[in-house]
Motif scaffolding. Structure first.
Motif, PDB file in Angstrom:
ATOM      1  N   ALA A 430       0.840  -1.195   0.000  1.00  0.00           N
ATOM      2  CA  ALA A 430       0.000   0.000   0.000  1.00  0.00           C
ATOM      3  C   ALA A 430       0.875   1.246   0.000  1.00  0.00           C
ATOM      4  O   ALA A 430       2.043   1.215   0.393  1.00  0.00           O
ATOM      5  N   LEU A 431       0.297   2.354  -0.447  1.00  0.00           N
ATOM      6  CA  LEU A 431       0.954   3.660  -0.352  1.00  0.00           C
ATOM      7  C   LEU A 431       0.267   4.457   0.745  1.00  0.00           C
ATOM      8  O   LEU A 431      -0.933   4.740   0.656  1.00  0.00           O
ATOM      9  N   ILE A 432       1.022   4.785   1.786  1.00  0.00           N
ATOM     10  CA  ILE A 432       0.511   5.570   2.911  1.00  0.00           C
ATOM     11  C   ILE A 432       1.100   6.974   2.820  1.00  0.00           C
ATOM     12  O   ILE A 432       2.312   7.143   2.655  1.00  0.00           O
ATOM     13  N   ILE A 433       0.230   7.982   2.929  1.00  0.00           N
ATOM     14  CA  ILE A 433       0.669   9.379   2.823  1.00  0.00           C
ATOM     15  C   ILE A 433       0.112  10.152   4.013  1.00  0.00           C
ATOM     16  O   ILE A 433      -1.045   9.968   4.397  1.00  0.00           O
ATOM     17  N   ASN A 434       0.913  11.020   4.595  1.00  0.00           N
ATOM     18  CA  ASN A 434       0.450  11.848   5.712  1.00  0.00           C
ATOM     19  C   ASN A 434       1.252  13.146   5.763  1.00  0.00           C
ATOM     20  O   ASN A 434       2.458  13.144   5.504  1.00  0.00           O
ATOM     21  N   ASN A 435       0.562  14.241   6.059  1.00  0.00           N
ATOM     22  CA  ASN A 435       1.273  15.482   6.331  1.00  0.00           C
ATOM     23  C   ASN A 435       2.022  15.367   7.653  1.00  0.00           C
ATOM     24  O   ASN A 435       1.565  14.698   8.589  1.00  0.00           O
ATOM     25  N   ARG A 436       3.142  16.046   7.736  1.00  0.00           N
ATOM     26  CA  ARG A 436       3.907  16.069   8.986  1.00  0.00           C
ATOM     27  C   ARG A 436       3.082  16.701  10.102  1.00  0.00           C
ATOM     28  O   ARG A 436       3.086  16.223  11.244  1.00  0.00           O
ATOM     29  N   TYR A 437       2.365  17.782   9.790  1.00  0.00           N
ATOM     30  CA  TYR A 437       1.568  18.491  10.798  1.00  0.00           C
ATOM     31  C   TYR A 437       0.105  18.480  10.360  1.00  0.00           C
ATOM     32  O   TYR A 437      -0.336  19.316   9.575  1.00  0.00           O
ATOM     33  N   THR A 452       2.796  -2.178  10.344  1.00  0.00           N
ATOM     34  CA  THR A 452       1.953  -3.374  10.431  1.00  0.00           C
ATOM     35  C   THR A 452       1.352  -3.785   9.094  1.00  0.00           C
ATOM     36  O   THR A 452       0.879  -4.915   8.957  1.00  0.00           O
ATOM     37  N   LEU A 453       1.360  -2.884   8.123  1.00  0.00           N
ATOM     38  CA  LEU A 453       0.790  -3.143   6.805  1.00  0.00           C
ATOM     39  C   LEU A 453       1.924  -3.200   5.789  1.00  0.00           C
ATOM     40  O   LEU A 453       2.869  -2.401   5.859  1.00  0.00           O
ATOM     41  N   ASN A 454       1.856  -4.132   4.867  1.00  0.00           N
ATOM     42  CA  ASN A 454       2.811  -4.173   3.758  1.00  0.00           C
ATOM     43  C   ASN A 454       2.642  -2.882   2.968  1.00  0.00           C
ATOM     44  O   ASN A 454       1.646  -2.704   2.256  1.00  0.00           O
ATOM     45  N   SER A 455       3.601  -1.949   3.086  1.00  0.00           N
ATOM     46  CA  SER A 455       3.344  -0.596   2.606  1.00  0.00           C
ATOM     47  C   SER A 455       4.623   0.216   2.470  1.00  0.00           C
ATOM     48  O   SER A 455       5.700  -0.198   2.900  1.00  0.00           O
TER      49      SER A 455
END
Length: 503
Positions: A430-437, A452-455
């Protein structure tokens, strides 16, 4: 938990069956509906109807399949979201390559948006608006806490009255089963899915329940169900996930960028002005009078709600600056021009953005959140949690804690929940994306999910909620992944499109 896991294994062993969708023209999009069991344990029993719209791939000869989108909430209409994107009112979280190669599917999950039936807690919109009048979103005294607890109990009763047994069949696990029927109806062997915020929780639960049927997963702005679903006795969701801390950190970034920027008016009052201003309002609301002679009041709750909401999008940060500057001047000169101008702003907010904990999203949000998560049945648990957390996340701990206070009185028992395990064997990373703030989905939840996820985790070094709305780099990475399967190199980060107050 064993029963839930066992059920998931059983379903994975027997492929979901669903009739193909019948699409019809709906303005610029195609629309369809899908009937699914109200209770998946009784597949021949009562049905509910999911609503879908499709933007067909523009290059049908090169079509790669379908990608199902969930906007989050829980409770936002993803259909409305896709309509706004197609109407150029919101930016798409993917580029033209995805429009060309994929059928983009927006699904309004059970109980939400154009699905039928939907969660209802009031007979009319007017009754809903009137219900929470005078009830602060952010209580600051024991009297306000008790008032809120009483209203929460009344709200839960109204939801049960108007929604009935539907409430017992609203959980992320149940929606994941619906998603698998959608996948089958689309004729896909694997579900390709893009989830934002709560949509990440849904995608994560699907990947755990149906790992063999999970295809491409884009998870933008992480609500990590492994963290939020269960926790210490007496804990509330905000302290499990750390949304109070992430709101605090985002506000610190606002103040830092304000101080070093070129266009932030509030910077001239110094680093302690924000703290002192909120302390003054917490001690006593600011009484104001509009030029027309109408009395209004700026309360601590109203200002904290205003700030907390606008931290989600950096293009709204100028509004926070304006509000803080105006409030500071009004407190300094109560009879001056700033006080009159602030009164007009507060009057507008009272009419169009009232300080009301029971908004149009609250029914569906409550239904899924209260059913999914372990919560106390002791209303004062939220006040105790807020007191604990205010020491480390001042001004925002109570705001975030009380987003789920209605769960103390919630009148439903979900037929199914998914509580783990949380290590799926999804074949495609998977592709996980998150802003730092991010004030709503802390970076810590994304980091933990990536373990925990293949990502692959991609961090956008920016601010606000939903990384794709702040960073073209994140949009490009999403599109690369969906179209070619390519993932960013480990440790890759994205720059934000803009830096607030930089001129």
């Amino acid at each position: 938990m064993a029963g839930v896991v066992g059920a998931a294994v059983l379903v994975c062993a027997t492929p979901a069956q669903a009739n193909p969708l019948s699409w019809k023209d709906c303005a610029e999009l195609k629309c369809a509906s899908l009937d699914v069991p109200l209770d998946h344990a009784d597949p021949r029993g009562e049905r509910v109807t999911l609503a879908l719209v499709k933007a067909p791939a523009r290059k049908q000869a090169e079509r790669l399949g379908s990608v199902v989108v969930n906007r989050g909430g829980p409770g936002f209409s993803t259909i409305q979201y896709l309509e706004l994107i197609k109407g150029k009112h919101l930016p798409a979280p993917w580029d033209d390559r995805v429009w060309d190669r994929y059928d983009v599917i927006a699904l309004d999950q059970r109980g939400v948006g154009k699905a039928t039936p939907t969660v209802k807690c009031f007979a009319t919109p007017e009754a809903a608006a009137a219900f929470g009048a005078g009830v602060p979103t952010v209580p600051v005294s024991l009297a306000e806490v008790m008032k809120r607890a009483a209203k929460d109990a009344e709200f839960a009763s109204e939801c049960r009255k108007h929604s009935g047994k539907l409430l017992d069949h609203l959980s992320t696990a149940t929606v994941a089963r619906d998603l698998d029927l959608v996948r089958a109806a689309l004729g896909e062997q694997r579900l390709n899915f893009l989830g934002q915020s709560y949509g990440v929780a849904l995608g994560t639960v699907y990947a755990n329940m149906f790992p063999a049927r999970t295809g491409a997963l884009v998870l933008d702005s992480v609500v990590n169900p492994a963290i939020t679903t269960t926790g210490a006795i007496g804990s509330v969701q905000s302290e499990r996930s750390g949304t109070d801390n992430s709101t605090r950190d985002t506000m610190r970034e606002f103040l830092r960028l304000c101080a070093q920027g070129k266009t932030c008016q509030f910077a001239k009052y110094g680093p302690g002005a924000h703290r002192d201003l909120l302390a003054a309002l917490r001690a006593e609301p600011l009484a104001l009078t509009t030029p027309e002679g109408k009395p209004v009041s700026l309360t601590y709750s109203k200002l904290v709600v205003y700030i907390g909401g606008r931290l989600y999008q950096t293009d709204a940060w100028s509004g926070i600056d304006y509000m803080l500057d105006l409030t500071h001047r009004a407190l300094t000169e109560p009879g001056g021009q700033a006080a009159s101008e602030l009164a007009q702003v507060v009057s507008y907010l009272d009419e169009f953005e009232p300080d009301n904990p029971y908004n149009e999203l609250t029914p569906a949000y409550s239904a899924f959140t209260c059913n999914d998560d372990d919560t106390s049945k002791f209303a004062l648990a939220w006040w105790k949690a807020a007191e604990r957390r205010e020491r480390i996340a001042p001004n925002f701990a109570t705001l975030r804690a009380y987003e789920t206070s209605q769960c103390a009185s919630w009148q439903a028992k979900p037929k199914e929940r998914y509580t783990g395990p949380w290590r799926p064997k999804n074949a495609r990373p998977a592709l996980i994306i998150n802003n730092r703030y991010d004030p709503a989905t802390p970076i810590s939840g994304a980091v933990e999910l990536s373990r925990t996820l293949n990502s692959r985790l991609l961090i956008a070094e920016g601010w606000g909620h939903i990384a794709a709305q702040q960073s073209t780099c994140a949009i490009t990475a999403t599109s690369d992944y969906l179209v070619t399967g390519a993932l960013p190199q480990p440790g890759t980060t994205c720059k934000p499109n803009t830096v607030p107050f930089s001129g």
